[in-house]
Design a protein around this motif. Sequence first.
Motif, PDB file in Angstrom:
ATOM      1  N   THR A  53     -57.772  58.050   3.860  1.00 23.16           N
ATOM      2  CA  THR A  53     -57.084  57.331   4.920  1.00 23.16           C
ATOM      3  C   THR A  53     -55.892  56.566   4.367  1.00 23.16           C
ATOM      4  N   TYR A  54     -54.781  56.623   5.068  1.00 26.29           N
ATOM      5  CA  TYR A  54     -53.607  55.825   4.697  1.00 26.29           C
ATOM      6  C   TYR A  54     -53.322  54.846   5.822  1.00 26.29           C
ATOM      7  N   GLU A  55     -53.243  53.552   5.485  1.00 26.69           N
ATOM      8  CA  GLU A  55     -52.952  52.527   6.476  1.00 26.69           C
ATOM      9  C   GLU A  55     -51.866  51.602   5.936  1.00 26.69           C
ATOM     10  N   LEU A  56     -50.883  51.316   6.784  1.00 28.09           N
ATOM     11  CA  LEU A  56     -49.805  50.398   6.418  1.00 28.09           C
ATOM     12  C   LEU A  56     -49.506  49.506   7.612  1.00 28.09           C
ATOM     13  N   TYR A  57     -49.663  48.203   7.423  1.00 31.09           N
ATOM     14  CA  TYR A  57     -49.356  47.227   8.459  1.00 31.09           C
ATOM     15  C   TYR A  57     -48.409  46.210   7.845  1.00 31.09           C
ATOM     16  N   ASP A  58     -47.131  46.366   8.158  1.00 37.26           N
ATOM     17  CA  ASP A  58     -46.116  45.515   7.537  1.00 37.26           C
ATOM     18  C   ASP A  58     -44.927  45.418   8.482  1.00 37.26           C
ATOM     19  N   SER A  59     -43.843  44.815   8.029  1.00 37.35           N
ATOM     20  CA  SER A  59     -42.630  44.725   8.841  1.00 37.35           C
ATOM     21  C   SER A  59     -41.418  44.613   7.937  1.00 37.35           C
ATOM     22  N   VAL A  60     -40.286  45.009   8.466  1.00 39.48           N
ATOM     23  CA  VAL A  60     -39.004  44.825   7.794  1.00 39.48           C
ATOM     24  C   VAL A  60     -38.164  43.925   8.696  1.00 39.48           C
ATOM     25  N   ASP A  61     -37.853  42.749   8.223  1.00 41.98           N
ATOM     26  CA  ASP A  61     -37.163  41.740   9.026  1.00 41.98           C
ATOM     27  C   ASP A  61     -35.923  41.298   8.270  1.00 41.98           C
ATOM     28  N   ILE A  62     -34.759  41.764   8.691  1.00 47.13           N
ATOM     29  CA  ILE A  62     -33.491  41.435   8.034  1.00 47.13           C
ATOM     30  C   ILE A  62     -32.701  40.502   8.949  1.00 47.13           C
ATOM     31  N   ASN A  63     -32.415  39.301   8.483  1.00 51.63           N
ATOM     32  CA  ASN A  63     -31.677  38.314   9.265  1.00 51.63           C
ATOM     33  C   ASN A  63     -30.386  37.941   8.546  1.00 51.63           C
ATOM     34  N   ILE A  64     -29.255  38.183   9.196  1.00 51.22           N
ATOM     35  CA  ILE A  64     -27.945  37.808   8.674  1.00 51.22           C
ATOM     36  C   ILE A  64     -27.433  36.644   9.515  1.00 51.22           C
ATOM     37  N   LEU A  65     -27.309  35.473   8.913  1.00 46.62           N
ATOM     38  CA  LEU A  65     -26.933  34.268   9.644  1.00 46.62           C
ATOM     39  C   LEU A  65     -25.825  33.531   8.904  1.00 46.62           C
ATOM     40  N   ASP A  66     -24.708  33.278   9.626  1.00 44.78           N
ATOM     41  CA  ASP A  66     -23.600  32.491   9.063  1.00 44.78           C
ATOM     42  C   ASP A  66     -23.115  33.084   7.741  1.00 44.78           C
TER      43      ASP A  66
ATOM     44  N   GLY B 250     -58.341  61.937   6.572  1.00 40.83           N
ATOM     45  CA  GLY B 250     -56.974  62.304   6.885  1.00 40.83           C
ATOM     46  C   GLY B 250     -56.330  61.395   7.912  1.00 40.83           C
ATOM     47  N   ASP B 251     -56.939  60.256   8.218  1.00 39.73           N
ATOM     48  CA  ASP B 251     -56.298  59.303   9.125  1.00 39.73           C
ATOM     49  C   ASP B 251     -55.008  58.772   8.510  1.00 39.73           C
ATOM     50  N   PHE B 252     -53.979  58.637   9.345  1.00 36.62           N
ATOM     51  CA  PHE B 252     -52.690  58.096   8.906  1.00 36.62           C
ATOM     52  C   PHE B 252     -52.243  57.095   9.970  1.00 36.62           C
ATOM     53  N   LYS B 253     -52.213  55.816   9.594  1.00 39.88           N
ATOM     54  CA  LYS B 253     -51.893  54.771  10.561  1.00 39.88           C
ATOM     55  C   LYS B 253     -50.830  53.851   9.980  1.00 39.88           C
ATOM     56  N   VAL B 254     -49.693  53.796  10.651  1.00 39.70           N
ATOM     57  CA  VAL B 254     -48.582  52.963  10.199  1.00 39.70           C
ATOM     58  C   VAL B 254     -48.106  52.094  11.352  1.00 39.70           C
ATOM     59  N   SER B 255     -48.059  50.791  11.122  1.00 43.87           N
ATOM     60  CA  SER B 255     -47.443  49.857  12.055  1.00 43.87           C
ATOM     61  C   SER B 255     -46.347  49.124  11.285  1.00 43.87           C
ATOM     62  N   LEU B 256     -45.095  49.423  11.609  1.00 46.11           N
ATOM     63  CA  LEU B 256     -43.979  48.939  10.798  1.00 46.11           C
ATOM     64  C   LEU B 256     -42.781  48.581  11.682  1.00 46.11           C
ATOM     65  N   PRO B 257     -42.807  47.435  12.365  1.00 48.23           N
ATOM     66  CA  PRO B 257     -41.644  47.009  13.148  1.00 48.23           C
ATOM     67  C   PRO B 257     -40.444  46.755  12.236  1.00 48.23           C
ATOM     68  N   VAL B 258     -39.269  47.155  12.718  1.00 48.59           N
ATOM     69  CA  VAL B 258     -38.024  46.949  11.979  1.00 48.59           C
ATOM     70  C   VAL B 258     -37.082  46.114  12.846  1.00 48.59           C
ATOM     71  N   SER B 259     -36.665  44.966  12.317  1.00 44.29           N
ATOM     72  CA  SER B 259     -35.787  44.074  13.064  1.00 44.29           C
ATOM     73  C   SER B 259     -34.580  43.720  12.205  1.00 44.29           C
ATOM     74  N   ILE B 260     -33.379  43.952  12.755  1.00 42.24           N
ATOM     75  CA  ILE B 260     -32.129  43.623  12.064  1.00 42.24           C
ATOM     76  C   ILE B 260     -31.311  42.738  12.994  1.00 42.24           C
ATOM     77  N   ASN B 261     -31.105  41.484  12.607  1.00 42.69           N
ATOM     78  CA  ASN B 261     -30.386  40.518  13.429  1.00 42.69           C
ATOM     79  C   ASN B 261     -29.172  39.999  12.684  1.00 42.69           C
ATOM     80  N   VAL B 262     -28.011  40.078  13.334  1.00 37.83           N
ATOM     81  CA  VAL B 262     -26.777  39.515  12.785  1.00 37.83           C
ATOM     82  C   VAL B 262     -26.275  38.466  13.774  1.00 37.83           C
ATOM     83  N   THR B 263     -26.160  37.225  13.304  1.00 38.25           N
ATOM     84  CA  THR B 263     -25.799  36.124  14.191  1.00 38.25           C
ATOM     85  C   THR B 263     -24.720  35.255  13.552  1.00 38.25           C
TER      86      THR B 263
END
Length: 454
Positions: free
Chosen positions: A36-49, A81-94
Motif C-alpha cells: 500500500t502507498y499512502e501520502l497525505y501532505d500539501s504544497v503551500d507556496i505563499n509569495i507576499l510583499d 496495491g492500494d494507492f492513496k494520495v491526498s495532496l492539495p497544491v496552493s500557490i498564492n501571490v499577494t
Amino acid sequence: MKIHVAFFAIMFSLFLTSCVLDQYANNGKRQSQSGTYELYDSVDINILDLNGENIEFGDFFSDTTLVWSGNRGESNGNNFGDFKVSLPVSINVTNSRDDTLNIEDIFGDNKFTWQNSGFPGNKPGTIGGEFKVDMPVLIRVSNSKRILVDLEDIFTDNFFTWTVSKNSKGNIPSQAQRSGLVGGSLKIVMSVKIEVFDSEDIEIDIEDVLCDNEFNWNGGEQHSASFVGGSMDIEVPLTFRIERSDRVKINFEDSAGDMTLDWIAGSSDSIGGPLRFDVPTTFIVADSRDVNIDFEDQAGDNIFNWVLKNRKSPTPELKSSVTASTPAVFRVTDGSRRVKINSEDFFGDNLLVWKGPFSEDARSSLDGSILVSAPTKFLIEESLQVSIDAEDVYGDNIFVWSPHHIEQASSLPASVYEVVGEVQREVEGESVIIEFANLNMGNQYLWGPEPEED
C-alpha cells in the motif's frame, strides 16, 4: 509541507525537497508488506510583499521507484496495491511586483509496481486495490503587478503497473482454479482554480496537469486471475476567474490528456471497466480589460487499449463503457472589454482500441456504451469587444476494433453521434463574437479483427 517565501526562499525549498525524498523512502519501506502507498501532505507556496525575484520550486514528490512483490492468491487478498494520495497544491501571490515563479514536477516521474509471482502450489490472484488521488490545485494572484507563473507537470510522467506472472507450470488454469483480479477501481479528482484579482500585467502558463501517465493492468499470458480491469473515474473541474484586473494572459494546455491505459488479459473471464470523465469548465471575467485565455486539451490525446494475448479459451466479457461530461460556462460581465477566449478539444483526439481475437458478437457490447454530455452556456453582460471561440467539443476520436488495415471501417455505434446538452447564448454587449464549432466531428470507427495466431 508549507513553504513561506521570504529572504531564504530558494534554499528552504531545496531543503524541503530533500526531506520529501527521505519521506518517500520511509513510506515505501514501512508499507512494503501490504503493498500500500499512502501520502497525505500539501504544497503551500505563499509569495507576499516580494519584488523583483526569480523563484524556482520543483521535484516535491518525484523520481521514486517502489516495487511490491508477493503472493496474495487467498480470497481475502484485498488491499494489495492500494494507492492513496491526498495532496492539495496552493500557490498564492499577494501584493508583489516583478516576480517570476517557476514550478515543475510536483508529483511526477515516479514508478509503482505491484506484482504477484505465483509460486508452485499457489494461485496468483488479487493484484490491485483502490487507486485514489485527491489533488486540488489553486493558483491565486491578488493586488500584484507584472507577475509570471510558469507551472509544469503537476501529476505527470508516472508509471503504474499491476501484473501477475505466468502460471508456474506454463499451463492455462481451469475455470475452477482462476480467482482474484488484476486491477481495481481508479478515481482521480483534481480540481484546478486559477484566480486573478485586482492585478495588472499577469501571465500564467500551465502545462500538463494530469498527463503523460501510464497505467498497465497486465494479467499475463497464462495465469489464474479471472478479471483484468476495474472502473476508472476522472474528475478535473476547471475554473478561470478574473476580476478587476487588466492585461491578464492565461495559457492552459493538457489538463487531463496524453495518458496511456492498457488492460491486457490472457485467460481472464472479463476485461475492462466503465470509464467516466467529468471535466466541467467555467470561465468568469468581471470588470476586467485586455484578457486573453487560451485553453486546449481538456481531456484529449489519451490512448486506451483492451488487449487479448494468446487467447485459447472462450472470449471474455467486455466491459468498456465510456461516459464523458464536459459542461462549459463562459461568463463575461460588469463592463469588461477586449476579452478573448479560445478553447479547443474538450474530449477529443482519443484512441480507443479493442484488440482481439474478440468474437464478433462482443462488438454489440459497444453499442450504447458511449455517452457524451456537453451543455454549454455563453453569458455576456454589459461588455464590449468580446470574442469566444470554442471548437471540437467531442471530435477526432478513433475507435478501433483490431483492423486488418486502416481502410477497413464500418459505421459508428449510434450512441457515438449523440451529444447530450443544449447550447445557450445570452448576450448583452457590443462587438461580441461567439463561435461554437465541431460539436462531434471527425470521429472514426475502424473494423476488422485480426485472425488468431496458429
